[in-house]
Design an enzyme around this catalytic site. Structure first.
Site, mmCIF file in Angstrom:
data_model
loop_
_atom_site.group_PDB
_atom_site.id
_atom_site.type_symbol
_atom_site.label_atom_id
_atom_site.label_comp_id
_atom_site.label_asym_id
_atom_site.label_seq_id
_atom_site.Cartn_x
_atom_site.Cartn_y
_atom_site.Cartn_z
ATOM 1 C CE1 TYR A 35 1.142 -0.182 4.397
ATOM 2 C CE2 TYR A 35 -0.016 1.914 4.365
ATOM 3 C CZ TYR A 35 0.843 1.021 4.985
ATOM 4 O OH TYR A 35 1.423 1.363 6.180
ATOM 5 N NE ARG A 54 6.830 4.412 0.519
ATOM 6 C CZ ARG A 54 6.529 5.233 1.523
ATOM 7 N NH1 ARG A 54 7.446 5.553 2.415
ATOM 8 N NH2 ARG A 54 5.320 5.742 1.646
ATOM 9 N NE ARG A 103 -5.841 -19.340 4.319
ATOM 10 C CZ ARG A 103 -4.844 -19.997 4.910
ATOM 11 N NH1 ARG A 103 -4.708 -21.291 4.747
ATOM 12 N NH2 ARG A 103 -3.986 -19.353 5.676
ATOM 13 C CG HIS A 105 0.562 -20.627 2.964
ATOM 14 N ND1 HIS A 105 -0.500 -21.374 3.397
ATOM 15 C CD2 HIS A 105 0.890 -19.815 3.993
ATOM 16 C CE1 HIS A 105 -0.790 -21.049 4.639
ATOM 17 N NE2 HIS A 105 0.037 -20.096 5.029
ATOM 18 C CE LYS A 150 3.193 3.395 3.247
ATOM 19 N NZ LYS A 150 3.301 3.348 4.704
ATOM 20 C CD GLU A 182 9.939 2.059 10.593
ATOM 21 O OE1 GLU A 182 9.822 2.994 9.793
ATOM 22 O OE2 GLU A 182 9.804 0.861 10.267
#
Ligand code: PDD
Length: 293
Positions: A35, A54, A103, A105, A150, A182
Site C-alpha cells: 500500500y 516506492r 486458499r 500459500h 510497505k 522508527e
C-alpha cells in the site's frame, strides 16, 4: 446523510461503501499486498513521484509489477482528491496479489491483482497542537525483517499503537536489539549536540518519503545530519526527538517513557525544520512541485 466519496476499484469509480473485494483475496487471507498513503494538501497530492517509486519497489520486492502506469495513478489521485477540493487529505491505495478460489500459500501462476484507492479528509493542521508536541514510549520491535516493504501486514504496528494508547501516550518508538528503528507508522530523527540523526535505510525500517524530504531540506539549509543507528541510550539522551510521516508531518516528541525530552517542548531545530516543511506545502499550493522528481 452525506453521500460516500467515490473510491477507485480496478478501473472504476464507485461509492466507497460499494467497493468490495472477494473474501478469497490474498491480501485478506495472507496480507499478500502492499500500500501507499499519499498526502494531499489543499486538494493537491504531494510528492507523488516519490510515492510511486516506492510503490514500484514494494511491488518488485514481492514479485509483482505495477498494474497501473504512473500516469494512470496520477489520474486516480487527482480524481479522488477533486472530491474534497481545497482540503487536506490522505489518499490510500492498495495493490493485492488478487483473489484466487483455492486458499493456498503458494502464489498462483496466474492471478489478477486487485487495485483500489480512496481518499480521507484530514482536519486542517493545528499549529498550536504541533507546537505542543507528542508523547511516546519505547517498545520492543517484534516486526518481521522486511520493514522496507510497505506491506499491509501491520498487526505488530497496530498492537504497538494500542499499547501506547493504553499507556496514555501518542505513539511508540520501536527498538530492535537495543537500536531505535522508527515509530509505529513514522520514521525517527533525533538531534544530538546540533547534529540531526536518523537511522540508515535498510530492511528493518521503511524508507519514508517525509524522511527523505527532511534530509533534503536539511541539506539545503546547511543543517548537519547523519544517517546512523540510534542506540536506546542515545534516544534517551537526545536533545530533540521527531517522528515523521505523510500523516504526522514532523512531530516533536517532548516526552519519552514519562521523562521530558530536552526542555519538554519542541526544540529549536524542530521549529526550523517544521517551517521549511510548511513552506513546501505553500509552494505546492502555488503550483510548484516541492522536491518531487
Ligand atoms: N505510514 N515507517 C512506517 C512503519 C510507516 O508506516 C510510515 C508511514 C512511515 C513514514 O513514511 P512516509 O513518510 O512515506 O509516510 C515510516 C503511513 C502514513 C500509514 O501507514 O498510514
Amino acid at each position: 446523510m452525506t453521500e460516500p466519496l467515490l473510491a477507485y476499484l480496478n478501473g472504476e469509480y464507485l461509492p466507497g461503501d460499494r467497493a468490495c473485494l472477494p473474501i478469497t483475496d490474498r491480501g485478506l487471507l495472507f496480507g499478500d499486498s502492499v500500500y501507499e498513503v499519499v498526502p494531499a494538501y489543499g486538494g493537491l497530492p504531494f510528492r507523488v513521484a516519490h510515492h510511486l517509486k516506492r510503490l514500484d519497489r514494494s511491488l518488485a520486492a514481492i514479485g509483482m509489477h505495477n498494474p497501473l502506469s504512473h500516469e494512470q495513478w496520477r489520474a486516480v489521485f487527482e480524481r479522488l482528491a477533486q472530491q474534497l477540493p481545497g482540503q487536506d487529505q490522505s489518499i490510500y491505495l492498495q495493490v493485492t496479489r488478487g483473489a484466487y478460489p483455492v486458499r493456498n500459500h503458494v502464489i498462483p501462476a496466474t492471478v489478477a491483482p486487485n487495485v483500489f484507492a480512496f481518499t480521507m479528509a484530514n482536519p486542517p493542521r493545528d499549529q498550536a497542537a504541533a507546537a505542543r508536541g507528542i508523547s511516546a514510549i519505547t517498545l520492543d520491535d517484534i516486526r518481521w525483517h522486511r520493514c522496507d516493504i510497505k506491506a499491509t501486514t501491520l498487526l505488530a504496528n497496530v498492537l504497538a499503537r494500542a499499547r501506547a494508547s493504553d499507556e496514555d501516550v501518542d505513539d511508540a518508538i520501536l527498538v530492535r536489539d537495543g537500536t531505535a528503528m522508527e515509530g509505529t507508522a513514522s520514521n525517527l530523527f533525533i538531534v544530538h549536540d546540533g547534529l540531526l540523526i536518523t537511522p540508515p535505510e535498510g530492511t528493518e525500517l521503511l524508507s519514508g518519503i517525509t524522511r527523505d524530504l527532511v534530509l533534503e531540506l536539511a541539506q539545503e539549509a546547511g543543517v548537519p545530519y547523519a544517517q546512523a543507528s540510534i542506540g536506546s541510550d542515545e534516544l534517551e539522551q537526545a536533545d530533540e526527538i521527531w517522528l515523521t510521516s505523510s500523516t504526522r508531518e514532523i512531530a516533536a516528541v517532548v516526552q519519552l517513557n514519562g521523562r521530558q525530552v530536552g526542555a519538554g517542548v519542541p526544540g529549536p531545530l524542530w521549529h526550523r525544520m517544521d517551517a521549511l516543511f510548511q513552506a513546501c506545502k505553500v509552494r505546492l499550493r502555488q503550483g510548484e512541485e516541492c522536491h518531487d522528481d
